[in-house]
Write a protein that holds these residues in place. Sequence first.
Motif, short mmCIF file in Angstrom:
data_model
loop_
_atom_site.label_atom_id
_atom_site.label_comp_id
_atom_site.label_asym_id
_atom_site.label_seq_id
_atom_site.Cartn_x
_atom_site.Cartn_y
_atom_site.Cartn_z
N ARG A 50 -31.74 19.69 20.05
CA ARG A 50 -30.65 18.65 21.08
C ARG A 50 -29.13 19.26 21.29
NH1 ARG A 50 -35.37 18.03 21.34
NH2 ARG A 50 -34.71 20.48 22.54
N ARG A 51 -29.30 19.17 20.19
CA ARG A 51 -27.37 19.14 19.27
C ARG A 51 -26.73 21.14 19.91
NH1 ARG A 51 -27.11 16.59 14.19
NH2 ARG A 51 -25.59 13.89 15.12
N VAL A 52 -27.94 21.28 19.40
CA VAL A 52 -27.91 23.22 19.80
C VAL A 52 -28.02 23.62 21.27
CG1 VAL A 52 -28.48 25.94 19.95
CG2 VAL A 52 -28.82 23.95 18.13
N GLU A 53 -28.84 23.10 22.62
CA GLU A 53 -29.22 23.05 23.81
C GLU A 53 -27.51 22.26 24.59
OE1 GLU A 53 -34.14 21.70 24.51
OE2 GLU A 53 -32.07 20.51 24.58
N ALA A 54 -27.02 21.31 23.47
CA ALA A 54 -25.89 21.00 24.28
C ALA A 54 -24.87 21.99 24.26
CB ALA A 54 -25.59 19.37 23.68
N ALA A 55 -24.77 22.03 22.69
CA ALA A 55 -23.28 23.24 22.30
C ALA A 55 -23.75 24.25 23.08
CB ALA A 55 -23.53 23.62 21.05
N LEU A 56 -24.65 25.24 23.90
CA LEU A 56 -24.97 26.56 24.27
C LEU A 56 -24.81 26.14 26.60
CD1 LEU A 56 -28.68 27.34 23.31
CD2 LEU A 56 -26.94 28.49 23.33
N ALA A 57 -24.85 25.17 26.14
CA ALA A 57 -23.97 24.86 27.72
C ALA A 57 -22.63 24.42 27.84
CB ALA A 57 -24.71 22.97 28.32
N GLN A 58 -22.46 23.75 27.08
CA GLN A 58 -20.80 23.21 26.99
C GLN A 58 -20.17 25.15 26.83
OE1 GLN A 58 -19.41 20.23 24.81
NE2 GLN A 58 -20.85 18.72 25.67
N LEU A 59 -20.72 26.02 25.75
CA LEU A 59 -20.06 27.31 25.31
C LEU A 59 -19.80 27.99 26.81
CD1 LEU A 59 -21.91 27.68 22.10
CD2 LEU A 59 -19.05 27.32 22.75
N ARG A 60 -20.70 27.50 27.77
CA ARG A 60 -20.74 28.74 29.10
C ARG A 60 -20.27 28.02 30.55
NH1 ARG A 60 -24.28 32.82 29.26
NH2 ARG A 60 -23.41 34.06 26.85
N LEU B 172 -22.83 39.18 29.93
CA LEU B 172 -24.14 39.92 30.48
C LEU B 172 -25.46 39.75 29.74
CD1 LEU B 172 -21.75 42.84 31.10
CD2 LEU B 172 -22.46 41.38 33.20
N GLU B 173 -25.42 39.74 28.77
CA GLU B 173 -26.45 40.14 27.60
C GLU B 173 -27.40 38.67 28.03
OE1 GLU B 173 -24.14 42.90 25.62
OE2 GLU B 173 -23.91 40.93 26.46
N PHE B 174 -26.46 37.70 27.36
CA PHE B 174 -27.34 36.34 27.31
C PHE B 174 -26.63 35.63 28.80
CE2 PHE B 174 -27.48 37.34 23.49
CZ PHE B 174 -28.25 36.76 23.02
N PRO B 175 -27.24 35.96 30.04
CA PRO B 175 -27.23 35.61 31.35
C PRO B 175 -27.56 33.60 31.45
CG PRO B 175 -28.66 36.71 31.87
CD PRO B 175 -27.84 37.11 30.16
N TYR B 176 -26.74 32.73 30.79
CA TYR B 176 -27.79 31.28 31.13
C TYR B 176 -27.09 30.83 31.01
CZ TYR B 176 -31.18 34.46 29.26
OH TYR B 176 -32.08 35.70 28.97
N ASP B 177 -26.33 29.25 31.43
CA ASP B 177 -26.05 28.72 32.12
C ASP B 177 -26.60 27.22 30.97
OD1 ASP B 177 -24.12 29.48 33.34
OD2 ASP B 177 -25.17 28.82 34.81
N ALA B 178 -28.34 27.42 30.77
CA ALA B 178 -28.63 26.21 29.66
C ALA B 178 -29.93 27.15 29.51
CB ALA B 178 -28.87 25.53 30.48
#
Length: 289
Positions: A228-238, A279-285
Amino acid sequence: MLKPVSYAFRSDDRSILTLDSIGWQTIHTKEYSFSGEERPDCGHVIFQYTLSGMGYIEVDQTTHALPPGSGFLVKIPSRHRYFYLESEEPWEMIWLNLRGDEANRIWDLVTEQEGTVIRRGHDSPLIRHYWKLLQAISEEKVTDKYRLSALVFEWMLTLVQSSRDAGNEISAGSSSIVDRTKKYLKENYASPLTLEEIAKQAGISKHYLCRLFQKAEQVSPLAYLRDRRVEAALAQLRTTDLPVQEIGRRCGFDSPSYFGKVFREYMGMTPKDYRLKKLEFPYDAVYYE
């Protein structure tokens, strides 16, 4: 209203999953006996499930009773025989036969997990989904092969999911504890939680909590929290311009170096590189459920 009925479908299209036949019937005679090695109709798989009464299936020289709530998965051809004994109460059952590579793959997957004989309650998702499929054919007159293929594939996904759930079955009370704990971790991932604190919140010992999580989720509570922490970090980075170090802190990582280490284990790159590689990882979450 549904009533005992049966339908057959014929198609030469081997590019998709196809429904061969489906039905609901009651057997009264001992003449009902089918050998998987002698049937003239080959190349399909069978699901058959007992509603009331009793049938039997013989596999590898072992005979298994099929009381209400049990069923079987077999391929045609294969070494088995299912049958009815006339002295018993009439055997009321439902069935479906499928053709296609994906059906064979799913049958292998489930029988490896559970064996030929499976058990599901009459109100289980698998059986409820079966009735919806039969109703679509009987009452809505769905006969298009592509629509039927989609409906059958949904039923097979329910079969796979219920098979995995059967292998990880825990009591209703234990399931409630796991669900409450998952909700708590999703809502509090930013807090510096320890296993002891999580267990206290759940009202059980940390050892028991770990056993429940491992059985229900196949991961430990702390591994679930880390996801869950990594998921949140990925979203906030984007979706934010916050510094990487601040994002790590807000997502519950106690140091920038630990945040970077865990992030690389998940994504194979640093948080900064992920932020730059849109471009390589075009995901917001990204989710790890």
